[in-house]
Scaffold this motif. Structure first.
Motif, PDB file in Angstrom:
ATOM      1  N   UNK A  70      43.768  40.411  35.762  1.00  0.00           N
ATOM      2  CA  UNK A  70      44.222  40.908  36.963  1.00  0.00           C
ATOM      3  C   UNK A  70      43.842  39.720  38.134  1.00  0.00           C
ATOM      4  N   UNK A  71      43.657  40.036  39.303  1.00  0.00           N
ATOM      5  CA  UNK A  71      43.874  39.075  40.502  1.00  0.00           C
ATOM      6  C   UNK A  71      42.482  39.324  41.308  1.00  0.00           C
ATOM      7  N   UNK A  72      41.731  38.447  41.586  1.00  0.00           N
ATOM      8  CA  UNK A  72      40.430  38.849  42.344  1.00  0.00           C
ATOM      9  C   UNK A  72      40.548  37.656  43.363  1.00  0.00           C
ATOM     10  N   UNK A  73      40.083  38.194  44.420  1.00  0.00           N
ATOM     11  CA  UNK A  73      40.148  37.304  45.933  1.00  0.00           C
ATOM     12  C   UNK A  73      38.524  36.956  46.021  1.00  0.00           C
ATOM     13  N   UNK A  74      38.510  35.581  46.696  1.00  0.00           N
ATOM     14  CA  UNK A  74      37.280  34.843  47.114  1.00  0.00           C
ATOM     15  C   UNK A  74      37.719  34.458  48.636  1.00  0.00           C
ATOM     16  N   UNK A  75      36.891  34.721  49.396  1.00  0.00           N
ATOM     17  CA  UNK A  75      37.162  34.349  50.701  1.00  0.00           C
ATOM     18  C   UNK A  75      35.910  33.480  51.308  1.00  0.00           C
ATOM     19  N   UNK A  76      36.274  32.525  52.018  1.00  0.00           N
ATOM     20  CA  UNK A  76      35.247  31.657  52.832  1.00  0.00           C
ATOM     21  C   UNK A  76      34.436  32.398  53.732  1.00  0.00           C
ATOM     22  N   UNK A 107      24.514  32.153  29.773  1.00  0.00           N
ATOM     23  CA  UNK A 107      25.428  32.806  30.270  1.00  0.00           C
ATOM     24  C   UNK A 107      26.748  32.491  29.718  1.00  0.00           C
ATOM     25  N   UNK A 108      27.646  33.649  29.446  1.00  0.00           N
ATOM     26  CA  UNK A 108      28.905  33.603  28.876  1.00  0.00           C
ATOM     27  C   UNK A 108      30.019  34.361  29.930  1.00  0.00           C
ATOM     28  N   UNK A 109      30.943  33.689  30.440  1.00  0.00           N
ATOM     29  CA  UNK A 109      31.776  34.371  31.389  1.00  0.00           C
ATOM     30  C   UNK A 109      33.322  34.478  30.728  1.00  0.00           C
ATOM     31  N   UNK A 110      33.672  35.408  30.494  1.00  0.00           N
ATOM     32  CA  UNK A 110      35.099  35.762  30.000  1.00  0.00           C
ATOM     33  C   UNK A 110      36.019  36.386  30.932  1.00  0.00           C
ATOM     34  N   UNK A 111      36.766  35.567  31.462  1.00  0.00           N
ATOM     35  CA  UNK A 111      37.654  36.202  32.541  1.00  0.00           C
ATOM     36  C   UNK A 111      38.786  37.055  32.018  1.00  0.00           C
ATOM     37  N   UNK A 112      39.115  36.853  30.769  1.00  0.00           N
ATOM     38  CA  UNK A 112      40.122  37.827  29.908  1.00  0.00           C
ATOM     39  C   UNK A 112      41.532  37.893  30.855  1.00  0.00           C
ATOM     40  N   UNK A 113      41.733  36.673  31.318  1.00  0.00           N
ATOM     41  CA  UNK A 113      42.903  36.247  31.977  1.00  0.00           C
ATOM     42  C   UNK A 113      42.836  36.672  33.462  1.00  0.00           C
ATOM     43  N   UNK A 114      41.625  36.666  33.968  1.00  0.00           N
ATOM     44  CA  UNK A 114      41.429  37.125  35.677  1.00  0.00           C
ATOM     45  C   UNK A 114      42.028  35.680  36.270  1.00  0.00           C
ATOM     46  N   UNK A 115      42.628  36.102  37.327  1.00  0.00           N
ATOM     47  CA  UNK A 115      43.026  35.211  38.282  1.00  0.00           C
ATOM     48  C   UNK A 115      41.988  35.134  39.647  1.00  0.00           C
ATOM     49  N   UNK A 116      41.573  34.183  39.729  1.00  0.00           N
ATOM     50  CA  UNK A 116      40.519  33.977  41.085  1.00  0.00           C
ATOM     51  C   UNK A 116      41.324  33.094  42.169  1.00  0.00           C
ATOM     52  N   UNK A 117      41.905  34.008  43.045  1.00  0.00           N
ATOM     53  CA  UNK A 117      42.732  33.437  44.158  1.00  0.00           C
ATOM     54  C   UNK A 117      41.767  33.201  45.415  1.00  0.00           C
ATOM     55  N   UNK A 118      41.538  32.044  45.926  1.00  0.00           N
ATOM     56  CA  UNK A 118      40.685  31.632  46.924  1.00  0.00           C
ATOM     57  C   UNK A 118      41.375  31.143  48.159  1.00  0.00           C
ATOM     58  N   UNK A 119      40.558  31.801  49.250  1.00  0.00           N
ATOM     59  CA  UNK A 119      41.198  31.466  50.764  1.00  0.00           C
ATOM     60  C   UNK A 119      40.168  30.912  51.767  1.00  0.00           C
ATOM     61  N   UNK A 120      40.594  29.974  52.286  1.00  0.00           N
ATOM     62  CA  UNK A 120      39.826  29.409  53.239  1.00  0.00           C
ATOM     63  C   UNK A 120      39.206  28.083  52.581  1.00  0.00           C
ATOM     64  N   UNK A 121      38.407  27.051  53.313  1.00  0.00           N
ATOM     65  CA  UNK A 121      37.627  26.114  52.967  1.00  0.00           C
ATOM     66  C   UNK A 121      36.330  26.688  52.206  1.00  0.00           C
ATOM     67  N   UNK A 122      36.598  26.294  50.694  1.00  0.00           N
ATOM     68  CA  UNK A 122      35.614  27.059  49.681  1.00  0.00           C
ATOM     69  C   UNK A 122      35.476  26.432  48.449  1.00  0.00           C
ATOM     70  N   UNK A 123      34.347  26.441  47.851  1.00  0.00           N
ATOM     71  CA  UNK A 123      34.056  25.951  46.402  1.00  0.00           C
ATOM     72  C   UNK A 123      33.844  27.083  45.804  1.00  0.00           C
ATOM     73  N   UNK A 124      34.843  27.149  44.893  1.00  0.00           N
ATOM     74  CA  UNK A 124      34.949  28.552  44.173  1.00  0.00           C
ATOM     75  C   UNK A 124      33.717  28.945  43.262  1.00  0.00           C
TER      76      UNK A 124
END
Length: 598
Positions: A70-76, A107-124
């Motif tokens: 699914x979709x996950x949001x990151x914000x500056x 450390x093992x990160x599995x997104x399983x199809x995750x979509x990271x949508x970023x907003x603003x000036x950002x290092x994800x």
């Protein structure tokens, strides 16, 4: 002595005991209130989740983080403000960082199809001091890129009329100058890259075009007129990607880490490079794609390189990737020269970083092997030396430093370093072997891949298509970019090259394959800089297919041991020939060990 032995034994016993209880631990983001397809940003919750897990982690535990698709949001606005020094980026000191992982092994990160949508000036995503790290099955994108896509509607003696893409947030200032903006940034573009609307190729015989968007008129129908913008090459329908030179935050940043695996990760947009790895060891990219999202109307991806490795060692493997529409190269691998400022005694000297985008991070440690080079002739000075001690002199440690005092285990009096005008120092312990295979590189600015390393390089079974400059470039430079690496063993095998060199306006792009060390006083060199006198271990180019509209295929400067074997050349009529170099094979200041066999 007995007390020390007992303490040592006790520490070993504790460590072994802890590892006996080390297990695989699975964590699910949903259990921490992090759920997909919500408009709520997850920066804080995700960082807190990792802090909680780290607090209970035992030595040797393998931590598996599972996202739901699914979709996950990151914000500056919720970003952590972290002081970072990132190679080949603008050194802005503080970087707003969405996900920050430090000192975290296994450390093992599995997104399983995750979509990271970023907003603003950002290092994800940033990973620092992490060993045995895996990232897979996720994508990174931004809701509002820091580039504006403009379609040419009309082009005549009155200037250019253009229409911004629907998702571009734009305005005119009080002088009627056009700019575009985001949540915490705004850009006044002054140059751009042009793409053909139908083919998505970079427009033939154009490079970085200058655009003039002053005194712009809003026509009220979604289009704007720029009376001072004149460029006859921009036909109706051309997609112009307007931009600035802002290059602060990569999509993924990895520093001082080891055993890294990135699999099935898509970067649809990055504000600078898609991936920047520095001072790390053993990196594997499999299906790491910097590409345009399906059904997207964008014509661009990253603001700079797709994947960039600075000062890395071990083995770098990049395979099965798609790299398209970047504003710079698909791959760049190199070290960094320091320049000597002053010799202080018989085995010590002061040296410093010189490029404004590359400083502030560790350059070496004790026992690393180095060599000196005359930056004007590229002749080596002396042999190889080992570092006894390296200390920053402008900061308390290497973090944020530009200058270092370096002491060696050997004397250097006999080298008479004071007689040279400028001496570069290369760290031979931070050089990587590179394997680049089964990748597609297409429709991007500048070049395909840049490789500067004395270790073995294998480039195999790749497709290079419609790249503005050279497909493959080696270009060591100790005077401008200060990127080190003496290419000696390079194998280019079973690749396909289609209509490259669509412009000759990018640095060092003399042919489809360009071996171009930047040697100011090349007439003073003692021996060729690249390759080897052994043609089997020099530059081997064989079993490749070249489909080309223009002439130059291989250009080499200061190179020995070149073998051109069993390559197929098919001339196309895609574009008119225009390159300034009209030699199939061009060799300057090269050795005698050159074999050309069709």
């Amino acid at each position: 002595m007995k007390t020390i032995l007992k303490a040592t034994f006790l520490l070993c016993f504790i460590n072994i005991s802890l590892n006996c209880f080390a297990i695989r631990k699975n964590y699910y983001t949903k259990d921490f209130g992090i759920k997909p397809n919500s408009k709520t940003t997850i920066n804080n919750k995700l960082n807190q989740m990792l802090m909680d897990i780290k607090a209970e982690k035992l030595v040797g535990d393998s931590i598996y983080i599972h996202f739901e698709k699914g979709i996950y949001h990151f914000d500056s606005k919720q970003a952590l403000r972290k002081e970072l020094y990132i190679s080949n980026h603008d050194q802005v000191k503080i970087h707003p960082t969405a996900l920050l992982v430090e000192d975290f092994d296994n450390l093992f990160i599995d997104g399983n199809g995750a979509e990271f949508i970023c907003s603003g000036r950002l290092l994800p995503m940033a990973f620092i001091n992490c060993n045995n790290l895996s990232i897979k099955n996720l994508s990174i994108d931004f809701d509002n890129p820091m580039m504006a896509q403009l379609e040419i509607i009309e082009n005549n003696e009155k200037g250019i009329r253009f229409k911004p893409a629907k998702w571009v947030k734009w305005a005119l200032d009080n002088k009627n100058d056009f700019y575009f903006y985001g949540k915490d940034w705004q850009c006044k573009p002054w140059y751009a890259l042009a793409f053909d609307k139908k083919t998505h190729h970079v427009l033939y015989n154009t490079a970085d075009i200058i655009i003039n968007v002053k005194d712009v008129i809003d026509n009220g129908d979604g289009s704007l007129s720029a009376p001072h913008w004149n460029d006859k090459t921009l036909t109706i329908g051309t997609q112009v990607i307007a931009r600035t030179e802002d290059k602060q935050n990569p999509a993924i940043f990895i520093d001082n880490s080891q055993d890294i695996d990135i699999t099935s990760v898509n970067v649809y947009y990055a504000q600078a490079m898609a991936l920047l790895v520095q001072n790390s060891k053993d990196i594997h990219l499999d299906k790491f794609n910097v590409c345009i999202r399906n059904n997207s109307d964008r014509y661009f991806t990253s603001q700079a390189d797709a994947a960039h490795f600075s000062g890395c060692k071990g083995k770098i493997v990049v395979e099965n990737g798609l790299y398209e529409a970047m504003m710079d190269d698909a791959l760049n691998v190199h070290g960094l020269y320091l320049i000597i400022d002053k010799v202080t005694d018989k085995n010590s000297f002061i040296a410093s970083y010189r490029h404004p985008q590359s400083w502030g991070f560790s350059w070496a440690k004790a026992n690393d092997e180095i060599q000196f080079i005359d930056s004007h002739s590229f002749n080596s000075i002396g042999s190889k030396y080992s570092i006894k001690e390296i200390k920053a002199i402008d900061r308390k440690d290497s973090f944020g430093a530009k200058s270092f005092k370096i002491s060696l285990n050997e004397d250097i009096d006999s080298l008479h370093l004071e007689n040279y005008s400028k001496i570069g120092i290369e760290n031979l312990s931070r050089c990587a072997e590179v394997i680049y295979k089964n990748n597609i590189i297409r429709n991007n600015r500048a070049r395909g891949i840049l490789l500067n390393t004395p270790k073995k390089i294998i480039i195999e079974n790749n497709l290079f298509s419609h790249i503005s400059g050279s497909a493959i470039l080696c270009s060591t430079d100790c005077n401008n970019w200060f990127e080190s690496g003496q290419t000696q063993e390079l194998y280019i095998i079973n690749n396909q090259f289609i209509d490259l060199l669509t412009t000759d306006r990018f640095q060092f792009t003399e042919a489809v394959i360009s071996l171009y060390p930047i040697i100011p006083n090349i007439e003073k060199q003692l021996r060729p800089f690249y390759g080897s006198s052994n043609t089997k271990k020099g530059i081997v180019i064989k079993n490749n297919l070249f489909q080309t509209f223009d002439t130059p295929l291989l250009s080499a400067i200061s190179t020995d041991g070149i073998s051109w074997l069993n390559n197929t050349i098919i001339e196309t009529k895609t574009y008119p020939k225009f390159h300034h170099n009209q030699l199939r094979f061009n060799f300057q200041y090269c050795g005698k060990n050159i074999t050309i066999k069709p």
